[in-house]
Scaffold this active site. Structure first.
Site, PDB file in Angstrom:
ATOM      1  CE  LYS A  23      -4.146  -2.077   1.956  1.00 22.85           C
ATOM      2  NZ  LYS A  23      -4.640  -2.508   0.671  1.00 22.85           N
TER       3      LYS A  23
ATOM      4  CB  THR B  57      -9.699  -2.565  -2.982  1.00 21.10           C
ATOM      5  OG1 THR B  57      -8.284  -2.356  -3.003  1.00 21.10           O
ATOM      6  CG2 THR B  57     -10.076  -3.583  -4.044  1.00 21.10           C
TER       7      THR B  57
ATOM      8  CB  THR C  72      -7.477  -0.165   3.032  1.00 21.89           C
ATOM      9  OG1 THR C  72      -8.437  -0.831   3.854  1.00 21.89           O
ATOM     10  CG2 THR C  72      -6.420   0.476   3.908  1.00 21.89           C
TER      11      THR C  72
ATOM     12  CB  SER D   7     -12.020  -4.130   2.331  1.00 20.36           C
ATOM     13  OG  SER D   7     -10.831  -4.821   2.583  1.00 20.36           O
TER      14      SER D   7
ATOM     15  CG  ASP E 159      -9.835  -8.395  -4.524  1.00 18.86           C
ATOM     16  OD1 ASP E 159      -9.326  -7.276  -4.644  1.00 18.86           O
ATOM     17  OD2 ASP E 159      -9.406  -9.261  -3.727  1.00 18.86           O
TER      18      ASP E 159
ATOM     19  CG  ASP F 191       3.681  -9.036   0.069  1.00 22.18           C
ATOM     20  OD1 ASP F 191       4.802  -9.402  -0.358  1.00 22.18           O
ATOM     21  OD2 ASP F 191       3.377  -9.069   1.275  1.00 22.18           O
TER      22      ASP F 191
ATOM     23  CG  ASP G 206     -11.788 -13.617  -3.536  1.00 24.87           C
ATOM     24  OD1 ASP G 206     -12.492 -14.495  -4.046  1.00 24.87           O
ATOM     25  OD2 ASP G 206     -11.904 -13.247  -2.353  1.00 24.87           O
TER      26      ASP G 206
ATOM     27  NE  ARG H  66     -10.265 -17.554 -13.947  1.00 23.58           N
ATOM     28  CZ  ARG H  66      -9.970 -17.937 -12.694  1.00 23.58           C
ATOM     29  NH1 ARG H  66      -8.784 -18.421 -12.422  1.00 23.58           N
ATOM     30  NH2 ARG H  66     -10.859 -17.833 -11.728  1.00 23.58           N
TER      31      ARG H  66
END
Length: 142
Positions: free
Chosen positions: A16, A38, A40, A59, A65, A85, A95, A101
């Protein structure tokens, strides 16, 4: 008048700060886009770059997502910057894979790290310009 281009910005917790630094560095360029993020991640970008037009989704683990995935399927996004990460276990990894994809299926530019995001942000395709092998990028002055 041309419709405003759209980008989704997502970052895992450990990325982030990097996403916020990326947004600050490219704030003037990102101002040309309607941004979706998203929860945050979007809040942190809004705090750091109040001039940017950021619409916050839920979130990631709570459905953000999937909301962005639906936008990809509806062809409502022109690009996805998802700073991943790879060293932290992700409880919602399924997700994340589904979102990547969809970006592949619908052939939208997708960056999984800052270096690739820097390149894509300069791309003619993301800017909505026709491209050929002779015109892969637009100048940073535009």
């Amino acid at each position: 008048m041309t419709e405003r281009r759209t980008l989704a910005l997502i970052a895992h917790d450990a990325k982030k700060d990097e996403m916020v630094a990326f947004a600050k560095l490219h704030e003037s360029k990102l101002a040309d886009y309607k941004l979706f993020a998203t929860g945050t991640t979007g809040g942190r970008i809004q705090d750091a770059c109040p001039s940017l037009d950021v619409e916050r989704m839920k979130s990631g683990p709570l459905g953000g997502d999937q909301q962005i995935g639906a936008m990809i399927a509806d062809r409502a996004l022109d690009g996805l910057f998802f700073f991943v990460d790879p060293l932290s276990p992700m409880p919602h990894d399924v997700d994340v894979k589904a979102l990547m994809r969809l970006a592949l299926v619908y052939d939208i530019p997708m960056a999984l790290n800052r270096s690739t995001a820097d390149i894509i942000l300069r791309s003619a395709r993301l800017a909505g310009l026709s491209t050929s092998s002779q015109t892969p990028e637009i100048s940073s002055q535009s």
